[in-house]
Design a protein around this motif. Sequence first.
Motif, short mmCIF file in Angstrom:
data_model
loop_
_atom_site.label_atom_id
_atom_site.label_comp_id
_atom_site.label_asym_id
_atom_site.label_seq_id
_atom_site.Cartn_x
_atom_site.Cartn_y
_atom_site.Cartn_z
N ILE A 108 0.85 -1.18 0.00
CA ILE A 108 0.00 0.00 0.00
C ILE A 108 0.89 1.24 0.00
O ILE A 108 1.74 1.39 0.88
CB ILE A 108 -0.93 0.00 1.22
CG1 ILE A 108 -2.11 -0.93 0.97
CG2 ILE A 108 -1.44 1.39 1.53
CD1 ILE A 108 -3.10 -0.39 -0.05
N THR A 109 0.71 2.08 -1.00
CA THR A 109 1.61 3.21 -1.20
C THR A 109 0.82 4.47 -1.51
O THR A 109 -0.16 4.43 -2.25
CB THR A 109 2.58 2.92 -2.36
OG1 THR A 109 3.23 1.67 -2.14
CG2 THR A 109 3.62 4.01 -2.49
N TYR A 110 1.25 5.54 -0.92
CA TYR A 110 0.69 6.86 -1.22
C TYR A 110 1.52 7.50 -2.32
O TYR A 110 2.75 7.58 -2.23
CB TYR A 110 0.69 7.72 0.04
CG TYR A 110 0.41 9.19 -0.17
CD1 TYR A 110 -0.85 9.63 -0.59
CD2 TYR A 110 1.41 10.14 0.04
CE1 TYR A 110 -1.11 10.98 -0.78
CE2 TYR A 110 1.16 11.50 -0.14
CZ TYR A 110 -0.09 11.91 -0.55
OH TYR A 110 -0.35 13.25 -0.74
N ASP A 111 0.85 7.96 -3.39
CA ASP A 111 1.54 8.60 -4.52
C ASP A 111 1.89 10.02 -4.12
O ASP A 111 1.10 10.95 -4.31
CB ASP A 111 0.65 8.58 -5.76
CG ASP A 111 1.40 8.98 -7.02
OD1 ASP A 111 2.45 9.64 -6.90
OD2 ASP A 111 0.93 8.64 -8.12
N ASN A 112 3.08 10.18 -3.59
CA ASN A 112 3.50 11.48 -3.06
C ASN A 112 3.59 12.54 -4.16
O ASN A 112 3.22 13.70 -3.95
CB ASN A 112 4.85 11.32 -2.36
CG ASN A 112 5.21 12.53 -1.53
OD1 ASN A 112 4.64 12.76 -0.46
ND2 ASN A 112 6.15 13.33 -2.01
N THR A 113 4.05 12.14 -5.34
CA THR A 113 4.20 13.10 -6.44
C THR A 113 2.85 13.65 -6.87
O THR A 113 2.70 14.86 -7.11
CB THR A 113 4.89 12.42 -7.63
OG1 THR A 113 6.16 11.90 -7.21
CG2 THR A 113 5.09 13.39 -8.78
N ARG A 114 1.87 12.79 -6.95
CA ARG A 114 0.55 13.23 -7.38
C ARG A 114 -0.23 13.91 -6.25
O ARG A 114 -1.02 14.82 -6.48
CB ARG A 114 -0.24 12.02 -7.88
CG ARG A 114 -1.66 12.32 -8.30
CD ARG A 114 -2.41 11.07 -8.64
NE ARG A 114 -3.83 11.24 -8.39
CZ ARG A 114 -4.72 10.26 -8.34
NH1 ARG A 114 -4.31 9.01 -8.50
NH2 ARG A 114 -5.99 10.52 -8.12
N GLY A 115 -0.01 13.51 -5.02
CA GLY A 115 -0.82 14.01 -3.92
C GLY A 115 -0.38 15.33 -3.34
O GLY A 115 -1.20 16.08 -2.80
N PRO A 134 -8.75 11.26 -10.53
CA PRO A 134 -8.44 9.85 -10.80
C PRO A 134 -8.31 9.05 -9.50
O PRO A 134 -7.85 9.57 -8.48
CB PRO A 134 -7.10 9.91 -11.54
CG PRO A 134 -7.03 11.29 -12.10
CD PRO A 134 -7.75 12.17 -11.13
N ARG A 135 -8.73 7.81 -9.55
CA ARG A 135 -8.65 6.95 -8.37
C ARG A 135 -7.20 6.50 -8.12
O ARG A 135 -6.30 6.79 -8.89
CB ARG A 135 -9.56 5.73 -8.54
CG ARG A 135 -11.03 6.07 -8.73
CD ARG A 135 -11.82 4.84 -9.08
NE ARG A 135 -11.89 3.91 -7.96
CZ ARG A 135 -12.24 2.63 -8.06
NH1 ARG A 135 -12.50 2.12 -9.26
NH2 ARG A 135 -12.30 1.85 -7.00
N TYR A 136 -7.04 5.79 -7.03
CA TYR A 136 -5.77 5.14 -6.66
C TYR A 136 -4.65 6.15 -6.39
O TYR A 136 -3.52 5.96 -6.82
CB TYR A 136 -5.35 4.14 -7.72
CG TYR A 136 -6.37 3.05 -7.92
CD1 TYR A 136 -6.66 2.16 -6.89
CD2 TYR A 136 -7.06 2.93 -9.12
CE1 TYR A 136 -7.60 1.16 -7.05
CE2 TYR A 136 -8.01 1.93 -9.29
CZ TYR A 136 -8.29 1.06 -8.24
OH TYR A 136 -9.23 0.08 -8.41
N LEU A 137 -5.01 7.21 -5.66
CA LEU A 137 -3.95 8.04 -5.09
C LEU A 137 -3.20 7.22 -4.04
O LEU A 137 -1.99 7.35 -3.88
CB LEU A 137 -4.57 9.30 -4.46
CG LEU A 137 -3.61 10.24 -3.73
CD1 LEU A 137 -2.56 10.78 -4.69
CD2 LEU A 137 -4.36 11.39 -3.08
N ILE A 138 -3.94 6.38 -3.33
CA ILE A 138 -3.35 5.36 -2.46
C ILE A 138 -3.66 4.02 -3.10
O ILE A 138 -4.82 3.72 -3.38
CB ILE A 138 -3.92 5.43 -1.04
CG1 ILE A 138 -3.63 6.78 -0.40
CG2 ILE A 138 -3.36 4.31 -0.17
CD1 ILE A 138 -4.26 6.97 0.97
#
Length: 457
Positions: free
Chosen positions: A235-242, A305-309
């Motif tokens: 499980i990863t948070y997309d730091n660049t996008r978030g 878009p979904r799946y920021l996490i």
Amino acid sequence: MSQSLASKQDVIFQTSQLDGKIYIREQKGDFQRIRRYLSWVLVSGFMLLPWVQYHGQQGILFNVPEQKLTLFDITLFPQDMFIFSLIFILAAFLLFYITRLYGRVWCGYTCPQTIWMLMFNWVERRVEGSFRQSQALDNAPLGTSKVIKKAVKHSIWLAISFLTALVFMSYFVPVSQLYSSVFTFQASTIVLGWVFFFTACTYINGGWIKEKMCLHICPYARFQSVMFSNTTTLITYDNTRGENRGPRKLKAQKATDMGDCVDCGLCVDVCPVGIDIRQGLQYECINCGLCADACNDVMRKFNYPRYLIKYAPKQESKRRWSAHLGYGVASLLCLCFIVQWAFSRDEFDVSIIRDRQALYRVNTQGKVENTFVLKIINKTQQTRGYLLKIEHDENLIIQGTPEYVVSPTEQAMTYVTVVARHAPSAQKIPIHFAILDQKSHEVIQKSSSFFSPTDAW
């Protein structure tokens, strides 16, 4: 979402952490649908398997007093402990293998601690309301409403714990005896003691310890990180996008310097172990996907878009096959050993040792005889006949009828007297026994020694 609301959520979360209790917000989503289906299958199997009958008896039963384990058509005895070692080794390698590929998905989706913890949380939400209402109830002064809700919640928790303990004990005590004896107060003190012990364990683990088991007690949480690699799916948070994160109104245009994370805090509210996945990988994370489902709901509302996490590896690998080396090969080898053991396993077991009462004996006819203790274990579900004979020595004969009948999954013990027709030429001579299963024609050979008096003494 306003800044004040976000700050209020942070204050409530911090307060709950200071109180030492994590209030889990309920969440639906794709990953939770998978988890719930798995939970239903596993819990249903756990509860229903003891009721399955096979050939008129319980299909799965650990018979502790008789030291045997019945698995439908297979009965295992202490002599078969090698297979348990192989099974435990296989289970360990499979767990390590899955962890190497997908992180702690065992903890998040199939671990009994997680299943019962979220089951108890579901009861708490039904009785006390939302997680915020539950917080408010705990902070409220003692009153009639609070006492009633707490009593109902803990009563249901105890009922679930008691049922869990009964089901667990039904793997050791036949269900035909257990439930009737417990509910009619005729069960033995030992059985009742174990039922109450497991009831207390389930109640304390699911209702009170909860995430602390995952954080501080379970050793798997401590060493699982050594099995991770850059290609492990976590499980990863997309730091660049978030980032930069920040609160905003639902239909407002997103500022150019803002990321997709609206800083709502829902990923923290739903986390069973109380971490913020946006702070990066933490050993407490059990890879349950609750934060991903919560974030997907928010992204859908904001039309992002979904799946920021999401579940993702730190880096993609072109050599995907290399991830299956090591633990994968070890698991396959263990499975091969188990299959080989299953095909080579004897359907009966024999031990034959000398009687310790006397080294030898001379009968009334002046012939030397030795006594042996013969034990035959019938590992099958059918009555079997066995024939004992002596090989490679025509001078030694078995006194009486050397045929024995043993009931299914039972052990027979008898004394066997071996007589020498003529005086043996040595004080100690080898004797070789062969025991034949008259149905399967399987033969087991055992060796011992025959003693007699000689001039050399």
